[in-house]
Motif scaffolding. Structure first.
Motif, short mmCIF file in Angstrom:
data_model
loop_
_atom_site.label_atom_id
_atom_site.label_comp_id
_atom_site.label_asym_id
_atom_site.label_seq_id
_atom_site.Cartn_x
_atom_site.Cartn_y
_atom_site.Cartn_z
N GLY A 100 -6.53 7.64 0.77
CA GLY A 100 -5.87 8.11 -0.45
C GLY A 100 -6.74 7.94 -1.68
N TYR A 101 -8.03 7.72 -1.50
CA TYR A 101 -8.91 7.29 -2.60
C TYR A 101 -8.93 8.30 -3.74
CZ TYR A 101 -12.82 4.56 -4.40
OH TYR A 101 -13.61 3.75 -5.17
N GLN A 102 -8.87 9.61 -3.41
CA GLN A 102 -9.11 10.60 -4.48
C GLN A 102 -7.84 10.93 -5.25
OE1 GLN A 102 -10.96 13.56 -2.11
NE2 GLN A 102 -13.00 12.98 -2.81
N LEU A 103 -6.72 10.38 -4.87
CA LEU A 103 -5.48 10.49 -5.64
C LEU A 103 -5.04 11.92 -5.90
CD1 LEU A 103 -6.02 7.66 -8.27
CD2 LEU A 103 -4.85 7.58 -6.08
N ARG A 104 -5.62 12.88 -5.18
CA ARG A 104 -4.99 14.21 -5.29
C ARG A 104 -3.68 14.15 -4.50
NH1 ARG A 104 -9.36 15.53 -3.01
NH2 ARG A 104 -8.18 16.33 -1.22
N SER A 105 -2.72 15.03 -4.81
CA SER A 105 -1.43 14.86 -4.14
C SER A 105 -1.60 15.09 -2.63
CB SER A 105 -0.42 15.86 -4.71
OG SER A 105 -0.95 17.16 -4.53
N SER A 106 -2.47 16.02 -2.21
CA SER A 106 -2.60 16.23 -0.76
C SER A 106 -3.27 15.00 -0.13
CB SER A 106 -3.44 17.47 -0.49
OG SER A 106 -4.75 17.25 -1.01
N LEU A 141 0.84 -1.21 0.00
CA LEU A 141 0.00 0.00 0.00
C LEU A 141 0.87 1.25 0.00
CD1 LEU A 141 -3.07 -0.41 2.39
CD2 LEU A 141 -3.04 0.48 0.08
N LEU A 142 1.89 1.26 0.87
CA LEU A 142 2.73 2.46 0.97
C LEU A 142 3.46 2.72 -0.36
CD1 LEU A 142 4.18 2.02 4.55
CD2 LEU A 142 2.91 3.99 3.72
N LEU A 143 3.94 1.62 -1.01
CA LEU A 143 4.64 1.83 -2.28
C LEU A 143 3.69 2.39 -3.32
CD1 LEU A 143 6.88 -1.38 -2.46
CD2 LEU A 143 7.62 1.00 -2.24
N ALA A 144 2.44 1.91 -3.32
CA ALA A 144 1.47 2.44 -4.30
C ALA A 144 1.27 3.93 -4.04
CB ALA A 144 0.15 1.68 -4.17
N MET A 145 1.15 4.32 -2.77
CA MET A 145 0.94 5.76 -2.47
C MET A 145 2.16 6.57 -2.89
SD MET A 145 -0.71 5.62 1.32
CE MET A 145 -2.06 4.57 1.74
N ALA A 146 3.37 6.05 -2.59
CA ALA A 146 4.58 6.80 -2.93
C ALA A 146 4.68 6.97 -4.44
CB ALA A 146 5.81 6.07 -2.39
N HIS A 196 -7.99 13.48 7.82
CA HIS A 196 -9.42 13.81 7.72
C HIS A 196 -9.69 14.81 6.63
CE1 HIS A 196 -11.50 12.39 11.59
NE2 HIS A 196 -10.45 11.61 11.34
N ALA A 197 -8.82 15.80 6.51
CA ALA A 197 -9.14 16.91 5.60
C ALA A 197 -9.12 16.44 4.15
CB ALA A 197 -8.12 18.02 5.80
N VAL A 198 -8.36 15.36 3.88
CA VAL A 198 -8.20 14.98 2.48
C VAL A 198 -9.02 13.75 2.13
CG1 VAL A 198 -5.94 16.00 2.28
CG2 VAL A 198 -6.17 13.65 3.08
N ALA A 199 -9.54 13.03 3.16
CA ALA A 199 -10.30 11.81 2.84
C ALA A 199 -11.64 12.22 2.23
CB ALA A 199 -10.52 11.00 4.11
#
Lengths: 86, 253, 114, 594
Positions: free
Chosen positions: D151-157, C89-94, D236-239
């Motif tokens: 991280g669902y919305q894949l915006r950088s923040s 998961l972390l690698l996907a986020m990075a 929280h702010a980005v989810a």
């Protein structure tokens, strides 16, 4: 048996420190693989074959491979002008 | 905080913790010489009641089978998360024509690597199946076997290049493997509830000691874990490798 | 010799956290996380060890022989699964983060800074 | 032998597995319907179990492995009234969230609903289990679901927030694992009743003290208490807003529930641990209440504001727990339910603003709230409830907390409750006034706060989004009286675990009296509402006040806000350094009380 365990534990401490101190990700993948292998050896010495099996495959092969693929993709993502210091 | 101040704060905290760690290390039970009541109880009970010789598999699939149910769905959850995080940009469809990215030079592959990979891949997959099947008698089990099978099938990528790899890993099949394996494990639990027994009770005939097919319901659960782990790790490899196949800024027109 | 396994576990925990605190690259940070996890492996398996005892597999030895603790090994197996999944998961986020921001240095990446 | 305990956990898991396997073959809306039905079914089963567990808890051994001569060999569920009630509350919150997010995520087939079902199953399993490692497994299932959903919305923040969230909570999980290893080394079992017997056998033991420190550090990281609270606002702010509803409504409070359950079910016999809980946890709770309140006032991004308000209110829960009394525990249960419902509704209002007005920045939205005025009414009501209005669950919870504080001799605690309620309620009321009534053209402290232009899908009708908001607020208001009575009854078996029924072991201490609790409503409640209205009024009418006054007040408060804001740096290295500082605080507390 006591000596073997002591040596393997100290090797593990050294390889763990090695993983932390290699700052460039590409070389760290190799250190991770070595760390996985030392862990698997320690688990064999601690009479835990099942866990050694899992650790040698996951820790020494599968996860470092994921790291390599991610690093390859990251180097490709860099735009031509970005410095290629991975 | 600036990196230097942060390091100072961290080191100060570590210095403060060190005496407690020292006292703890000295007062821990003697290494290798303290009673292990839980392990001895399982060692005494499992061979007799379940006719299995691998105690770790007995704990994983029967005595503490509910933990492994959580572990399975943890794997399913992480793979779903990775697929969502990675596939989000690429959209739903995987690359239609795998392998050829327009404008990127084909990296030459050495024949030795291709030959060795083609020779060893089937052997490794066979070894993985062996490890997964002999869960009840010798070290290994569904999880270890599944990871070995997945890593073995990845050799197809080194052997036959990307098209070969994509033939091996079809995303729909892997989704079914993974979701089906985890659901099979959960349905094993519900099956014993249908018979009025507590969740995950081993109601199948348990075979004879040292026989590969001993352990009754544990074999079905082991198969479920093997399927789910193989599907999960192959999906992980597929998703990450697919990332290298999208259009990159360095590729030509 | 009695305290060595606990000392190595504490050392790995400390060096792992030091790596995470001073990391300047997320991929390096993920590697340091796996060192922190190695500390829990050593602690758990060290707790379940017993001198001159066999592995908890009674295929070669008769079931009665004193063995190492199998429960702890089942726990560490679950831990290995957790390590692999969290690392993926972390690698996907990075990886996705690098696509957006072209850098992996936590010092320059700050969520929601003006 | 009741068949119910495994259903609310294994049911959603099996449904999630099948949804993933058949996901791409299902018609458009099936995952939403299936997920909603699973949530409602799980909630129903938990309610039935809560009523059944009134006399004595339901004991359920998985795989048929009942204990042998008092030695636990398998994993057990001991479903007490409190655990079942909290699981039912979680299922209710999930059902409301799935209705709120109807059609929000239809582009990626079923993945969102698979993750939400796993999230729910992990939380319900966490509440019901009676086995230490099984509790860790469910803790990890819900954490991984939370990481992926953030991280669902894949915006950088969103990715940076998800990374900080994942790294911090994973280190917390590894600390929990180390804690489990330590107490397993000393006692040799994993079942709560057997563990408590082991702790009772060797109460003054460094290994058990350190294992409690590690376990509660992991859970307090999840509960985002000072000094571990930094990851919460980023995550929280980005989810996505439906996910934030679950984060603030139930996930963060689950950390406190975990620590409370661990203390009363396992670690209560150790006197040093009682002393540390009484001092260190009380301090951490107070610090969280104050820091959360201050940071909530100085935000303009609505979801960040609500996230800091959550840190503040969860701090009050930790104070309730640290008082180690029956009133404190009852107050914790009621306040937890009330805050979960109200904060969940507030995040749904933020979701409505994001969907309808395509922005979440309070100053940017000034005066534009007209077209979604029902959301404004809900937000104002929520703000008043957060501000401590003596109404419904939160009012009852505040009264119980105040009564517990007086009984424990901590006269100053009610004023911390007032401060937290006033700051958070004032911030929400200020945002309501500015967005929906167009007041407050001159921005105060919040104008320098970080913000971001984000937008969420708006294709679902307004009434679909408003329905769950009204439902949650209604339950939070109506449930007051019966909620307090129920909670005070639930607190007795929670503090006195039924070791006799589970393993046939003698209970370690006398059971607390089960007389009905009498918690008088104090005039402090209206003080906090008045203060909140004052804060909101001051901020909204800066241009009307005499010219010098706002600048003087700002100058006074400036250093306080500056220090607190500089600490929330968004750097993962800082967060982990603060985790190490937290561990050092535990060491000092144990040395001081040892």
């Amino acid at each position: 048996m006591k000596i073997l365990l002591a040596v393997l534990l100290l090797m593990l401490a050294a390889s763990g420190t090695g993983v932390v101190l290699t700052r460039t990700p590409l070389r760290q993948v190799l250190a991770l693989s070595v760390n996985g292998a030392v862990l698997a050896l320690l688990f064999m010495a601690l009479q835990a074959p099942d866990v050694a099996f899992a650790e040698i495959v996951v820790g020494a092969a599968a996860v470092p491979l994921l790291f390599l693929v991610v690093l390859a993709s990251i180097r490709m993502d860099r735009s031509p002008r970005a410095p290629d210091r991975l | 905080m600036s990196p230097k101040i942060r390091l100072l704060v961290f080191l100060a905290a570590v210095v403060c913790i060190l005496p407690a760690v020292g006292r703890l290390a000295l007062q821990m039970p003697a290494f290798g010489a303290h009673p292990l009541p839980y392990g001895d109880a399982i060692d005494a009970a499992a061979p007799g009641e379940r006719h299995v010789t691998n105690m770790v598999s007995a704990i994983n699939f029967d005595y503490r089978g509910f933990d492994t149910l959580g572990e399975e769905f943890m794997l399913l959850c992480a793979v779903t998360g990775t697929v969502v995080l990675l596939r989000g940009h690429r959209g739903e469809a995987l690359e239609a024509r795998p392998g050829i990215v327009r404008g990127r030079a084909i990296a030459p592959r050495s024949e030795a690597v291709a030959l060795i990979s083609r020779l060893t891949a089937p052997v490794i997959v066979l070894f993985g199946v062996y490890v997964a099947l002999h869960a009840m008698t010798t070290p290994g089990g569904g999880f270890q076997g599944g990871v070995i099978i997945a890593t073995g099938m990845l050799l197809a990528f080194f052997g036959d290049g990307y098209p070969g790899w994509r033939r091996v890993s079809n995303s729909k099949v892997l989704d079914a493997f993974e979701g089906g394996g985890a659901a099979l494990y959960a349905l094993c639990g519900f099956a014993s509830m249908l018979l009025g027994l507590p969740f995950l009770t081993n109601f199948l005939p348990i075979g004879t000691l040292k026989d590969v097919f001993s352990g009754g319901l544990m074999l079905v659960e082991n198969a479920g874990v093997g399927l789910a782990v193989t599907g999960s790790f192959l999906l992980l490899f597929l998703e990450f490798l697919e990332e290298t196949r999208t259009k990159k800024p360095k590729d030509g027109p | 010799m009695n305290w060595l396994p606990w000392a190595v576990a504490a050392w790995l925990l400390g060096i792992g956290l030091y790596g995470v605190v001073t990391s300047r690259n997320y991929v390096h940070l993920i590697g340091c996380l796996s060192v922190v996890q190695a500390a829990t492996y050593v602690l758990l398996l060290g707790v379940g060890y017993r001198w001159n005892a066999v592995a908890p597999i009674f295929y070669d030895h008769p079931p009665g022989t004193p063995s190492v603790d199998p429960v702890v090994q089942a726990l560490v197996l679950t831990d290995v699964v957790i390590g692999a999944t969290v690392t993926a998961l972390l690698l996907a986020m990075a990886l996705q983060l690098h696509k957006n921001r072209e850098t992996l240095d936590p010092q320059q990446l700050r969520p929601l800074r003006e | 032998m009741s068949l119910l305990p495994p259903l609310p956990v294994a049911g959603p898991l099996a449904v999630a597995g099948l949804l993933l396997a058949l996901g791409h073959a299902l018609p458009r809306r099936t995952p939403d319907v299936v997920a909603l039905l699973a949530a409602l079914a799980a909630g129903g089963v938990c309610v039935v179990m809560a009523t059944q567990a009134a006399a004595h808890p339901i004991v359920y051994w998985f795989g048929g492995w009942a204990p042998r001569q008092g030695f636990p060999i398998g994993i057990g569920f001991v479903v007490g009234q409190a655990g079942a009630a909290f699981a039912a509350f979680i299922a209710l919150l999930f059902a409301a969230t799935i209705v709120f997010a109807w059609g929000y995520f239809d582009e990626v087939h079923a993945h969102f609903h698979v993750l939400m079902l796993l999230f729910m199953a992990g939380m319900i399993g966490f509440c019901l289990t009676h086995d230490l490692f099984n509790m860790f497994v469910w803790f990890e299932v819900q954490s991984i679901a939370g990481f992926a959903l953030t991280g669902y919305q894949l915006r950088s923040s969103a990715l940076e927030g998800a990374l900080n969230f994942t790294v911090t909570n994973t280190i917390g999980a590894y600390l929990i694992l180390a804690g489990i290893g330590l107490i397993y080394a000393r006692v040799g079992v994993l079942d709560f009743s057997a563990l408590q017997a082991g702790v009772a056998r060797s109460p003054h033991d460094v290994v058990i003290d350190v294992s409690f420190a590690l376990l509660s550090t992991g859970f307090l990281i999840k509960a985002a208490q000072v000094p571990f609270q930094f990851w919460l606002a980023d995550a929280h702010a980005v989810a996505p807003s439906p996910v934030s509803v679950i984060f603030s409504g139930a996930m963060v409070a689950l950390g406190i529930f975990g620590v409370t359950r661990l203390f009363w079910a396992v670690y209560a016999p150790a006197p040093e641990i009682q002393a540390v809980v009484r001092t260190l946890f009380l301090g951490m709770g107070t610090a969280s209440a104050v820091v959360g309140g201050l940071m909530a006032i100085s935000q303009r991004h609505l979801k960040r504001l609500l996230a800091f308000s959550t840190i503040s209110h969860i701090g009050l829960l930790l104070i309730g727990f640290s008082l180690e009394s029956r009133e404190g525990l009852a107050g914790l249960f009621v306040y937890l339910a009330g805050h979960g419902l109200v904060k969940g509704a507030m995040f749904m209002v933020a979701g409505v603003l994001l969907a309808e007005l395509a922005s979440i920045d309070e100053i940017g939205l000034r005066g534009l709230g007209g077209q979604v005025w029902p959301a404004g009414v809900a937000m104002g009501l929520g703000g008043l409830l957060l501000a401590g209005m003596p109404l419904g669950l939160m009012g009852a919870g505040t009264d119980l907390l105040d009564a517990a504080a007086k009984a424990a001799g901590e006269e100053w605690v009610p004023f911390v409750v007032v401060f937290a309620a006033a700051c958070t309620g004032g911030a929400v009321l200020r945002a309501t006034g500015r967005i929906f009534l167009g007041l407050g053209p001159v921005a105060g402290e919040e104008k320098r706060a970080p913000t971001e232009d984000e937008q969420e899908k708006a294709d679902r009708p307004l009434w679909v989004m408003l329905l769950p908001i009204v439902a949650l607020l209604a339950i939070a208001i109506i449930g007051g009286g019966s909620g307090a009575a129920w909670a005070s009854r639930m607190a007795v078996p929670f503090m006195q675990p039924d070791n006799q029924g589970v393993l046939g072991l003698a209970p370690f201490a006398a059971a607390p009296s089960s007389a009905p609790l009498h918690a008088p409503g104090t005039r402090l409640a209206w003080l906090s509402v008045a203060l909140a209205l004052g804060i909101a009024g001051f901020n909204l009418s800066r241009q009307l006040l005499p010219v010098g006054l706002p600048e003087i007040v700002d100058a006074m408060l400036k250093p306080v806000f500056a220090v607190v804001q500089k600490l929330h740096s968004g750097l993962i290295g800082d967060y982990i350094a603060w985790v190490a500082v937290g561990l050092a605080m535990f060491t000092i507390a144990f040395a001081w009380s040892g």
